[in-house]
Design a protein around this motif. Structure first.
Motif, PDB file in Angstrom:
ATOM      1  N   PRO A  35       0.835  -1.215   0.000  1.00 49.35           N
ATOM      2  CA  PRO A  35       0.000   0.000   0.000  1.00 49.35           C
ATOM      3  C   PRO A  35       0.864   1.257   0.000  1.00 49.35           C
ATOM      4  N   ASP A  36       0.344   2.302  -0.630  1.00 47.24           N
ATOM      5  CA  ASP A  36       1.044   3.589  -0.605  1.00 47.24           C
ATOM      6  C   ASP A  36       0.981   4.222   0.776  1.00 47.24           C
ATOM      7  N   HIS A  37      -0.164   4.041   1.455  1.00 45.53           N
ATOM      8  CA  HIS A  37      -0.441   4.827   2.660  1.00 45.53           C
ATOM      9  C   HIS A  37      -1.298   3.980   3.593  1.00 45.53           C
ATOM     10  N   VAL A  38      -0.863   3.837   4.829  1.00 47.99           N
ATOM     11  CA  VAL A  38      -1.589   3.037   5.814  1.00 47.99           C
ATOM     12  C   VAL A  38      -2.065   3.941   6.947  1.00 47.99           C
ATOM     13  N   GLY A  39      -3.352   3.889   7.264  1.00 53.37           N
ATOM     14  CA  GLY A  39      -3.897   4.618   8.407  1.00 53.37           C
ATOM     15  C   GLY A  39      -3.996   3.673   9.598  1.00 53.37           C
ATOM     16  N   ILE A  40      -3.439   4.072  10.729  1.00 51.37           N
ATOM     17  CA  ILE A  40      -3.326   3.182  11.883  1.00 51.37           C
ATOM     18  C   ILE A  40      -4.190   3.705  13.032  1.00 51.37           C
ATOM     19  N   VAL A  41      -5.194   2.910  13.402  1.00 45.85           N
ATOM     20  CA  VAL A  41      -6.099   3.264  14.500  1.00 45.85           C
ATOM     21  C   VAL A  41      -6.216   2.039  15.407  1.00 45.85           C
ATOM     22  N   VAL A  42      -5.218   1.838  16.229  1.00 45.91           N
ATOM     23  CA  VAL A  42      -5.190   0.731  17.185  1.00 45.91           C
ATOM     24  C   VAL A  42      -4.676   1.290  18.505  1.00 45.91           C
ATOM     25  N   PRO A  43      -4.827   0.572  19.628  1.00 46.21           N
ATOM     26  CA  PRO A  43      -4.267   1.053  20.889  1.00 46.21           C
ATOM     27  C   PRO A  43      -2.762   1.313  20.775  1.00 46.21           C
ATOM     28  N   ALA A  44      -2.287   2.267  21.566  1.00 47.27           N
ATOM     29  CA  ALA A  44      -0.901   2.721  21.447  1.00 47.27           C
ATOM     30  C   ALA A  44       0.109   1.577  21.534  1.00 47.27           C
ATOM     31  N   GLU A  45      -0.164   0.601  22.395  1.00 45.20           N
ATOM     32  CA  GLU A  45       0.789  -0.494  22.591  1.00 45.20           C
ATOM     33  C   GLU A  45       0.931  -1.364  21.348  1.00 45.20           C
ATOM     34  N   ARG A  46      -0.019  -1.302  20.426  1.00 46.77           N
ATOM     35  CA  ARG A  46       0.008  -2.136  19.229  1.00 46.77           C
ATOM     36  C   ARG A  46       0.562  -1.411  18.004  1.00 46.77           C
ATOM     37  N   VAL A  47       0.795  -0.104  18.114  1.00 47.13           N
ATOM     38  CA  VAL A  47       1.185   0.684  16.942  1.00 47.13           C
ATOM     39  C   VAL A  47       2.509   0.199  16.352  1.00 47.13           C
ATOM     40  N   MET A  48       3.516  -0.050  17.198  1.00 45.86           N
ATOM     41  CA  MET A  48       4.823  -0.427  16.670  1.00 45.86           C
ATOM     42  C   MET A  48       4.751  -1.724  15.867  1.00 45.86           C
ATOM     43  N   GLY A  49       3.959  -2.672  16.319  1.00 49.28           N
ATOM     44  CA  GLY A  49       3.815  -3.910  15.567  1.00 49.28           C
ATOM     45  C   GLY A  49       3.225  -3.682  14.189  1.00 49.28           C
ATOM     46  N   ILE A  50       2.255  -2.766  14.096  1.00 45.79           N
ATOM     47  CA  ILE A  50       1.655  -2.448  12.806  1.00 45.79           C
ATOM     48  C   ILE A  50       2.668  -1.733  11.906  1.00 45.79           C
ATOM     49  N   LEU A  51       3.450  -0.833  12.482  1.00 51.12           N
ATOM     50  CA  LEU A  51       4.479  -0.149  11.695  1.00 51.12           C
ATOM     51  C   LEU A  51       5.508  -1.143  11.156  1.00 51.12           C
ATOM     52  N   GLU A  52       5.854  -2.126  11.959  1.00 43.02           N
ATOM     53  CA  GLU A  52       6.780  -3.169  11.494  1.00 43.02           C
ATOM     54  C   GLU A  52       6.176  -3.939  10.326  1.00 43.02           C
ATOM     55  N   ASP A  53       4.871  -4.219  10.412  1.00 45.46           N
ATOM     56  CA  ASP A  53       4.181  -4.877   9.295  1.00 45.46           C
ATOM     57  C   ASP A  53       4.222  -3.997   8.040  1.00 45.46           C
ATOM     58  N   CYS A  54       4.013  -2.694   8.220  1.00 44.66           N
ATOM     59  CA  CYS A  54       4.025  -1.767   7.088  1.00 44.66           C
ATOM     60  C   CYS A  54       5.384  -1.784   6.388  1.00 44.66           C
ATOM     61  N   ALA A  55       6.445  -1.681   7.180  1.00 44.66           N
ATOM     62  CA  ALA A  55       7.787  -1.656   6.598  1.00 44.66           C
ATOM     63  C   ALA A  55       8.100  -2.969   5.898  1.00 44.66           C
TER      64      ALA A  55
END
Length: 228
Positions: free
Chosen positions: A5-25
């Motif tokens: 994806p070109d652009h990912v919008g992340i709306v999850v609890p703060a503790e889960r954000v880094m895991g989603i960013l790792e998935d994005c990368a």
């Protein structure tokens, strides 16, 4: 998804954000907007540590990140939005005035929406929140170089990099693009509000006032004056 994806919008609890960013990368995404709050603006060691981790991750991977604790962006030129705001429920015609803010509500309602009510056409609006990676100067720089944007309105809680502000202002002057700024935090109470809102340290107002004069940025006192 079948492609990066070109652009990912992340709306999850703060503790889960880094895991989603790792998935994005890992998936090859280039850009992410983190709407979630609970980072540096919370004023807790955990919140500051989680935000520092986002900054380090962006530097390490090259994934560019807006936020956290932000309201995203609106692109009236191309008809694209990644925001949580009802101000875009009815699409407005594109114009040539860009809006850059750290605050979501103030940037999108008090400035963008009110400006549109007054008949001003907006090209882009950005509400970048805590600015763990991309900050207001990045978005100001983009709008200075953007052919569709002729004037830039800025609602700032802090200025993250003085020398770069002067560089952006110099480029704007070369292109004859006025920058008009409402800089919050004139008082001690205002500085405390900025710190609790986006984690911003407002700094000495006298220094800011002098710097804005030196680099030719027009400073105003409230949101109404900004778009007027």
């Amino acid at each position: 998804v079948p492609q990066a994806p070109d652009h990912v919008g992340i709306v999850v609890p703060a503790e889960r954000v880094m895991g989603i960013l790792e998935d994005c990368a890992a998936r090859g995404a280039k850009f992410a907007t983190v709407y979630t709050g609970g980072f540096a603006e919370a004023g807790t060691p955990q919140g500051r540590a989680m935000q520092a981790a986002i900054t380090a991750f962006a530097r390490e991977t090259g994934l560019r990140i807006m936020g956290p604790n932000c309201n995203g962006m609106v692109n009236f030129i191309d008809g694209f939005t990644m925001t949580t705001s009802a101000t875009v429920a009815t699409r407005q015609a594109a114009g040539n005035v860009g809006v850059v803010a750290q605050s979501g509500g103030a940037g999108q309602v008090n400035v963008m929406w009110r400006a549109q009510e007054a008949g001003i056409g907006i090209s882009y609006e950005v509400s970048c929140g805590n600015s763990a990676d991309l900050n207001i100067l990045d978005f100001m720089h983009f709008m200075v170089e953007d052919a569709a944007t002729h004037v830039i309105m800025v609602l700032a809680e802090n200025i993250p990099d003085g020398p770069r502000l002067f560089e952006v202002a110099r480029l704007a002057a070369e292109r004859e693009k006025p920058i008009v700024m409402l800089k919050l935090g004139r008082t001690a109470a205002g500085s405390r509000a900025a710190a609790s809102h986006t984690g911003a340290m407002a700094g000495a107002d006298e220094v800011c006032d002098a710097a804005l004069r030196q680099c030719g940025i027009i400073r105003v006192d409230d949101c109404n004056e900004l778009y007027e």
